[in-house]
Scaffold this motif. Structure first.
Motif, short mmCIF file in Angstrom:
data_model
loop_
_atom_site.label_atom_id
_atom_site.label_comp_id
_atom_site.label_asym_id
_atom_site.label_seq_id
_atom_site.Cartn_x
_atom_site.Cartn_y
_atom_site.Cartn_z
N LEU A 76 0.53 -20.77 -11.91
CA LEU A 76 -0.93 -20.93 -11.87
C LEU A 76 -1.63 -19.73 -11.25
CD1 LEU A 76 -1.01 -24.67 -10.73
CD2 LEU A 76 -1.17 -23.79 -13.07
N GLY A 77 -0.93 -19.01 -10.40
CA GLY A 77 -1.52 -17.84 -9.76
C GLY A 77 -0.72 -17.46 -8.53
N TYR A 78 -1.03 -16.29 -7.97
CA TYR A 78 -0.34 -15.87 -6.76
C TYR A 78 -1.24 -14.97 -5.94
CZ TYR A 78 1.00 -12.46 -10.37
OH TYR A 78 0.99 -11.59 -11.43
N SER A 79 -0.96 -14.96 -4.64
CA SER A 79 -1.79 -14.21 -3.70
C SER A 79 -1.53 -12.71 -3.83
CB SER A 79 -1.44 -14.65 -2.28
OG SER A 79 -0.10 -14.27 -1.98
N PRO A 80 -2.46 -11.88 -3.29
CA PRO A 80 -2.15 -10.45 -3.19
C PRO A 80 -0.88 -10.27 -2.36
CG PRO A 80 -4.47 -10.86 -2.73
CD PRO A 80 -3.79 -12.21 -2.78
#
Length: 211
Positions: A76-80
């Motif tokens: 779904l997404g990931y942090s920097p």
């Protein structure tokens, strides 16, 4: 198959709520940390590298009450990335959905007999193994130690359960954490002592025809 892949940095993945995906499988929301080396951080390579590292970390792992992870369903997404100065690597916190094996009590599954033992039978159902204790086999059953098979004495006929046979069984308990602890790697406890369960391809031999 082989043992579960070892976790790779970032601590154990945490699974959240789950939505039903059908029968023994559910999709669970999860978060996990993955660590990549700088050479894999190009814009084009990054999504695939995150997916691959996540997959190697979680597939085959027991994630508490969520069940046993069998696949990454979606990232779904990931942090920097956060640089780990001591290692020179970069950690990403990933939000994802995981496909989990989580059969319910009473669910009927099929598998292949992997071992017949004096204490019961081990069944391989693909993503996990099940153990059928001797008291939950069809009764009356006897273990033939010389042949290494279970024999169900039914109305003058002998029905055999042996390695390679296909078995329909009912789930009586599911504990993926237990698979790490017992010698057969079984996460499911099962039974075949009800109508419609048992060996699908066993051939009956009349007891008086035994050699």
């Amino acid at each position: 198959g082989g043992g579960a892949p070892a976790a790779a940095g970032g601590g154990a993945p945490a699974a959240g709520g789950a939505g039903v995906a059908g029968g023994m499988f559910v999709v669970a929301a999860a978060r996990a940390g993955v660590v990549l080396v700088p050479g894999n951080l190009g814009a084009d390579e990054l999504p695939g590298e995150v997916w691959g590292r996540l997959e190697s970390k979680v597939v085959g792992q027991a994630l508490g009450s969520a069940g046993l992870c069998v696949a990454v369903h979606k990232v779904l997404g990931y942090s920097p990335g956060e640089v780990l100065h001591s290692e020179g690597s970069v950690q990403f916190n990933v939000r994802c959905q995981l496909m989990m094996f989580r059969p319910f009590k009473g669910e009927v599954l099929e598998g292949t007999v992997a071992a017949c033992l004096s204490e019961g039978a081990v069944v391989d159902c693909g993503v996990a193994r099940a153990f059928i204790p001797r008291e939950r086999l069809q009764q009356p059953s006897e273990f033939d130690e010389q042949e290494g098979v279970w024999v169900w004495r039914e109305s003058g006929e002998d029905l055999y359960m042996e390695v390679g046979h296909t078995v329909r069984f009912s789930v009586t308990d599911f504990n993926p954490e237990e698979a790490k602890k017992n010698q057969h790697g079984t996460a499911v406890t099962a039974a075949v002592d009800a109508d419609g369960l048992g060996v699908k391809d066993s051939k009956a031999i009349a007891s008086d025809q035994k050699i």
